[in-house]
Scaffold this active site. Sequence first.
Site, PDB file in Angstrom:
ATOM      1  CG  HIS A 455      14.117 -12.449   9.342  1.00 39.73           C
ATOM      2  ND1 HIS A 455      12.927 -12.589   8.666  1.00 39.73           N
ATOM      3  CD2 HIS A 455      14.944 -11.788   8.507  1.00 39.73           C
ATOM      4  CE1 HIS A 455      13.052 -12.054   7.460  1.00 39.73           C
ATOM      5  NE2 HIS A 455      14.266 -11.572   7.336  1.00 39.73           N
ATOM      6  CD  GLU A 746      -4.438  16.954 -15.427  1.00 39.67           C
ATOM      7  OE1 GLU A 746      -4.301  15.930 -14.751  1.00 39.67           O
ATOM      8  OE2 GLU A 746      -5.521  17.540 -15.540  1.00 39.67           O
ATOM      9  CG  ASN A 769      -1.422  10.614  -9.931  1.00 37.17           C
ATOM     10  OD1 ASN A 769      -0.362  10.697  -9.327  1.00 37.17           O
ATOM     11  ND2 ASN A 769      -2.566  10.346  -9.341  1.00 37.17           N
ATOM     12  CB  CYS A 832      -3.445  17.768  -6.319  1.00 34.80           C
ATOM     13  SG  CYS A 832      -3.762  17.987  -8.067  1.00 34.80           S
TER      14      CYS A 832
HETATM   15 MG    MG Z   1      -5.341  14.289 -14.216  1.00 36.15          MG
END
Ligand code: MG
Length: 875
Positions: A455, A746, A769, A832
Site C-alpha cells: 500500500h 481580475e 486569483n 497569470c
Molecule cells: Mg491581482
Amino acid sequence: MAKKWVYLFTEGNTEMKNLLGGKGANLAEMTNLGLPVPQGFTITTEACTQYYEDGEKINDEIMGQIMEYIEKMEEIAGKKFGDKENPLLVSVRSGARASMPGMMDTILNLGLNEEVVEVLAAKSSNPRWAWDCYRRFIQMFSDVVMEVGKKFFEELIDRVKKEKGITEDVDLTADDLKKLAYLFREEYKVKIGKDFPDDPKTQLMEAVKAVFRSWDNPRANVYRRDNDIPYSWGTAVNVQMMVFGNLGETSGTGVAFTRNPATGEKHLMGEFLMNAQGEDVVAGVRTPRKIDQLKEVMPEAYNKFVEICGKLEDHYRDMQDMEFTIEDTKLYMLQTRNGKRTAKAALTIACDLVDEGMISEEKAVKMIDPRNLDTLLHPQFDSEALKNTEPIGKALAASPGAACGKVVFNADDAKCWHEKGEKVILVRLETSPEDIEGMKAAQGILTVRGGMTSHAAVVARGMGTCCVSGCSEISMDEDNKTFTLAGKEFHEGDWLSLDGSTGKIYDGVLPTMDATIVGEFGRIMAWADKYRRLKVRTNADTPADAKKARELGAEGIGLCRTEHMFFEGDRIDAFREMICSDTVEEREAALEKILPVQQGDFEKLYEALEGNPVTIRFLDPPLHEFVPTDEEDIKKLADAQGKTVAQIKNIINSLHEFNPMMGHRGCRLTVTYPEIARMQTKAVIRAAINVQKAHEDWNVCPEIMIPLICDEKELKFVKNIVVETADAEIAAAGSNLKYEVGTMIEIPRAALMADDIAKDAEFFCFGTNDLTQMTYGFSRDDAGKFLNAYYNTKIFENDPFTKLDQIGVGKLMETAIKLGKSVRPDMHIGICGEHGGDPSSVEFCHKIGLDYVSCSPFRVPIAKLAAAQAALANK
Ligand code: MG
Ligand code: ADP
Ligand code: MG
C-alpha cells in the site's frame, strides 16, 4: 426498452471504460483476447449514479437485471449460489473509470454460509481451505459492508495464534480456522446486533450497495480531488467467479508489472505468495517472493504468465499492472491496467516505447501525466553529499525523490506537524488507506514491512512522494514512538533523510540540489514543444526566479510582482519610508532611493530572459502589508525620516483597512500617488534601454501591466502617466525602444467592459486569483475555513483557487476575450493566476484561445506538457 444496467464480461471491451469502469472494461477486453479470466458481470457506473439519484437505493429495474445476470453467471459457471453440490462463490469488486488504487474495497468468497462451507470442505477434501475462505469472507464483509473495524478480527486471530503458540497464519489448522469463523460470526452479532446474513443474494446486494457507498467515502473524495476525478463519474461493480490461490502449495496469488514502475526499466517485476488469497500480497502481512522465483516453484504457470504479459503489453501498448491467481497450477488473470508509475519511469517508458516502434511521439506526449512531473522538478540529494555519507539502512526504493524531515509515527501526527510548518518523515510498520492524509503531508514515507506493491509503495508513487519500504532492519515500537536502526534509537522529532531512488536511509539532514531537464525528460519536452500552440511564461519576481524559469524552459515572464523585490536585505527600509511619507516631496525622495534598485533588478530580469517578453506589473498590494510591526523597526523608520515614533504609528494606523483585498491597492495606488507609477516606469524603461543597448540582436519590449483595473477612465488615467514618463525617458536617451501598456483582467467588471478597456490596453492578462476571489465573493485566504464543509456537502468538488472554475470565471474570461478582440484583434492575452500551472486549467486556456499561460518556475514543464496534450486532444 429498459436501460441496460448490467453487462457480462463477454459483452464489453476496453473502449467502454466510462460505463464499465477501468477494471470491468479490461476484464472484458482480456476475455475477448481469449485470456483465462474467471467470468462474471459488471454493474455499470450509471447504476451507481442512479443509486445516488434514487436516494441511496437500488431500484427495481436495476435489481431485476442483477438477478437476471446472476442466473446467467450460474449457467456459465455451472454452479449455483448456495447450492449443496456445486456452490458458486464470487468476488465483488469496485472499479471506477480512472483507477483509484486501494481507495475502494473488495469482498472475496461471497456466497459462503454455514452449509456451503461444509459442502466445500467435504467436496474438496480440503477443509482448511474452506474454513479459511469463510473466515476471510466474514472478516471482509463485516469490515467493508458493515464497517466493523478489521482490528477486532485481527485481535481474534492473534488470540487463537497465541493459544496455539504459533506466529504465522499459514500454521493455523482447519479446526483453528473453523473456530475463528465462529468467533467472527459472534463478533459480528455483538457489533451489528443481527446474525451474519446467510443468503448469498442478500450478501451480494449488501456488497453491491457497499461498493456504491464507497464511492462517497472520505478517502475516495480526497483522492478524487487530488486527481481531478469528477464525483459524477460513479463506480462500476464487478461480480466475478472466485478462483482460489489458497488451495494449498500448488496455488498462489500475485501482482506484477511488465516494466519497473519506479525506474521504467524493461523487465518483469512483481511479487507473489503461495497458498494465499487476494490482498495478502499487498497487505504486507507476509513478505512476498519475487516473481522470478515463480519460475522454479511453478514453471508452467510462470511461462504462461510471461507469455500473457507480452500479449497484454503489445495489445495496450503501455506498461501493464496485472493481478493473477494460480488455482491448483492453473493460471487466471484477475486484472490488468496501464500501471501507475513514477515520473521518471513514465519518461523512460514513453521514450522506450517510441524507440521500440510501439507508439508515436504524439502518443508518448499524451501518456505522461503532467502533474506527475512535479517530483522531477524538485531538488534531489546532492551527489557529493551522497558519496560522502554512509547510509544507516537500505530497503526498497519504492518511490523516488529526496526527503528530509522529522520522524513521526502516525498519520495524524504527520498531518498536525505539517500544518505547523514542519517537514516530516512518516515511519510506520506498514500503511493502510486510513493513513492517506498523513502520507500526503509527509516529505517521505518509511515502512518496516511491505514490498514494491505494498500500500505504502503504490500510494506514494501515485502521490509522487518519496517512499522507502520494507526496511526489516528497523525494530519498531509504534506505541512508544521510537525505533532502532543501525544501533541508534530514533524518537519523534529526530531528523531523517530518505532517498526514494536508491532506498537508502540517512541519519540527519542531507543537502539537496536543483533538478535539470536532460535526457529523456528533455526528449519528451522537445516533443511537447512540437505539438503545443500555447506559449508558456513564468511568474518570476526576482532575477534568481527568472533564471531558474529560463532553465526550465520559460518563454517569457507573464507576471513580475514588483513588490516582491523589496523583501530582500535593507530594501524594505526605503520602501517603508515611501509608504510612511506625509507629502509628495517626502514620497518622491524615498522613491528616488528605490528607483536604482528596481532598475537594477529589471535589468537582470531582461538579461535572464534574453530578449523574450517580460511583463512587469506595477505595485499591487495594500501598503499596510509592508509597514513595520515591531517597536525597533518603527523606531528605525522614524529616525530615518526625522519623525517621532508616534507620528509613524499614526500613519500605520491610518493605513488600516477593513477589507484590504478590496481596498486601497492596485491601480488605485497610482491614482492617489502618481509618483509611484512614474518611478516604476522610469525603472522599467531605463533598464530596457540599457539591456537593449548591450544586446543589439535581442528585441527588448517591456510590457507594463496595470493591476486591478475596473474602468476604462481609470486605465486611461494611469496609462497617461506611464506613457508621458516613458516617452520622455526614451526621447532623452535617444532610443527607439518599443513598449506596451496593458492591464490585468481580475475584476469581473473589467471582463464585462473589456471592449472599452481594450481601447487603451495593448494586452490583457487574466489574474485569476483575484478574478476567482472577486467572482465568488470569498477570499482565498479564508476559504480554508469552510471549503471542507463545501466538499462534504458536494457543493464544491474542487478548490476554485486551484482548479479554474471554467463555467463561471471561465465565462467571464471568454466574454473578455471576445469583447477585447472585437476592438483590438491583434492584442495578446494570457493568464497569470496560479491556475496557469494546473493541467486541466491549461487545457481550458488552450480551448478559449489564450496566447500564453504563466506559472511558477517549477510548473513550466508541467504547463508545456499540458499545453501539448490540449493541442493534441483538440486537434
Ligand atoms: Mg491581482
Ligand atoms: P483493488 O482495486 O483494490 O486492487 P481488486 O478488486 O482488484 O481490488 O481485488 C483485490 C484482490 O482480490 C485482487 O488482487 C485479487 O487477487 C483478489 N480477487 C479479486 N477478485 C477475485 C476472484 N474472482 N478470484 C480470486 N481473487 C480475486
Ligand atoms: Mg486490483
